[in-house]
Design an enzyme around this catalytic site. Structure first.
Site, PDB file in Angstrom:
ATOM      1  N   GLN A   1       2.192   5.933   3.141  1.00 29.84           N
ATOM      2  CA  GLN A   1       3.597   5.514   3.139  1.00 29.84           C
ATOM      3  C   GLN A   1       4.479   6.419   2.280  1.00 29.84           C
ATOM      4  OE1 GLN A   1       2.538   1.149   2.329  1.00 29.84           O
ATOM      5  NE2 GLN A   1       4.418   1.018   3.512  1.00 29.84           N
TER       6      GLN A   1
ATOM      7  N   GLY B   1       2.821  -4.223  -2.062  1.00 36.52           N
ATOM      8  CA  GLY B   1       1.731  -3.294  -1.823  1.00 36.52           C
ATOM      9  C   GLY B   1       2.240  -2.000  -1.230  1.00 36.52           C
TER      10      GLY B   1
ATOM     11  N   CYS C   1       6.792  -4.903   5.902  1.00 35.20           N
ATOM     12  CA  CYS C   1       6.277  -3.623   5.411  1.00 35.20           C
ATOM     13  C   CYS C   1       7.435  -2.737   4.974  1.00 35.20           C
ATOM     14  CB  CYS C   1       5.502  -2.950   6.540  1.00 35.20           C
ATOM     15  SG  CYS C   1       4.816  -1.350   6.087  1.00 35.20           S
ATOM     16  N   LEU C   2       7.269  -2.052   3.850  1.00 31.55           N
ATOM     17  CA  LEU C   2       8.337  -1.177   3.360  1.00 31.55           C
ATOM     18  C   LEU C   2       8.622  -0.035   4.334  1.00 31.55           C
ATOM     19  CD1 LEU C   2       7.401  -0.965  -0.430  1.00 31.55           C
ATOM     20  CD2 LEU C   2       9.251  -2.294   0.605  1.00 31.55           C
TER      21      LEU C   2
ATOM     22  N   HIS D   1      -3.551  -5.576   4.925  1.00 30.78           N
ATOM     23  CA  HIS D   1      -2.371  -4.820   5.384  1.00 30.78           C
ATOM     24  C   HIS D   1      -2.436  -3.366   4.896  1.00 30.78           C
ATOM     25  CE1 HIS D   1       2.125  -4.512   6.173  1.00 30.78           C
ATOM     26  NE2 HIS D   1       1.917  -3.487   5.361  1.00 30.78           N
ATOM     27  N   GLU D   2      -2.757  -3.204   3.604  1.00 25.43           N
ATOM     28  CA  GLU D   2      -2.763  -1.849   3.032  1.00 25.43           C
ATOM     29  C   GLU D   2      -3.934  -1.026   3.556  1.00 25.43           C
ATOM     30  OE1 GLU D   2      -0.059  -1.101   1.809  1.00 25.43           O
ATOM     31  OE2 GLU D   2       0.655  -3.104   1.350  1.00 25.43           O
TER      32      GLU D   2
ATOM     33  N   HIS E   1      -3.161   0.513   6.803  1.00 24.57           N
ATOM     34  CA  HIS E   1      -2.365   1.748   6.716  1.00 24.57           C
ATOM     35  C   HIS E   1      -3.284   2.973   6.653  1.00 24.57           C
ATOM     36  CE1 HIS E   1       1.852   0.687   6.409  1.00 24.57           C
ATOM     37  NE2 HIS E   1       1.617  -0.235   5.496  1.00 24.57           N
TER      38      HIS E   1
HETATM   39 ZN    ZN Z   1       2.907  -1.712   4.991  1.00 23.01          ZN
END
Ligand code: ZN
Length: 154
Positions: A50, A45, A87-88, A129-130, A133
């Site tokens: 991000q 995701g 998380c990236l 999670h997304e 953000h």
């Molecule tokens: Zn993330």
């Protein structure tokens, strides 16, 4: 096109993202680039902040196909489950995070149509999670515990 992923500490990750007011070619290009970036990093995701864009856009693929969501809103949460998350934007760290087990989400698709979807399991976790953000919240802000490790997820 693969975009640069912002890492924790970047101010954009702390901002509340703005709603998309018009689904146009610019937004569709952003979503395509976000999907490229997510797949390139083996993530499941990615949210627009991000990649440095403070807009309410997320892409998700937990291995069952690509979901592209504009202005997603979780309208229902059910149950509760704690599981490991990464998380990236926070490389090499995982944490135990409590999430709803099942969610119902409302969003606009890339054709500008309003959609609703119910999800559970990893997909439900990923949606939460997304959408976090988009509120300037990272999983590290809400994790019960954090752990350094080499593998990455999300
Ligand atoms: Zn993330």
């Amino acid at each position: 096109m693969v975009l640069e992923i912002k890492k924790a500490g970047a101010p954009v990750l702390k901002e509340i993202a703005a709603p998309v007011t018009e689904v146009n070619s610019e937004i569709r290009k952003l979503m395509a680039d976000m999907a490229d970036t997510m797949y390139d990093s083996d993530g499941v995701g990615l949210a627009a902040p991000q990649v440095g864009v403070s807009l309410r856009v997320v892409v998700i693929d937990v291995g069952e196909g690509l979901h592209e969501m504009i202005n997603p809103v979780i309208i229902k949460r059910e149950g509760c489950v704690i599981d490991s998350e990464g998380c990236l934007s926070v490389p090499n760290i995982t944490g135990e995070v409590e999430r709803a087990e099942k969610v119902r989400v409302e969003f606009i698709n890339k054709r500008g149509k309003k959609q609703k979807m119910t999800a559970d399991g990893l997909l439900a976790r990923c949606i939460q999670h997304e959408t976090d953000h988009l509120e300037g919240r990272l999983f590290t802000d809400i994790a019960k515990s954090l752990k350094k490790e080499a593998k990455k997820k999300k």
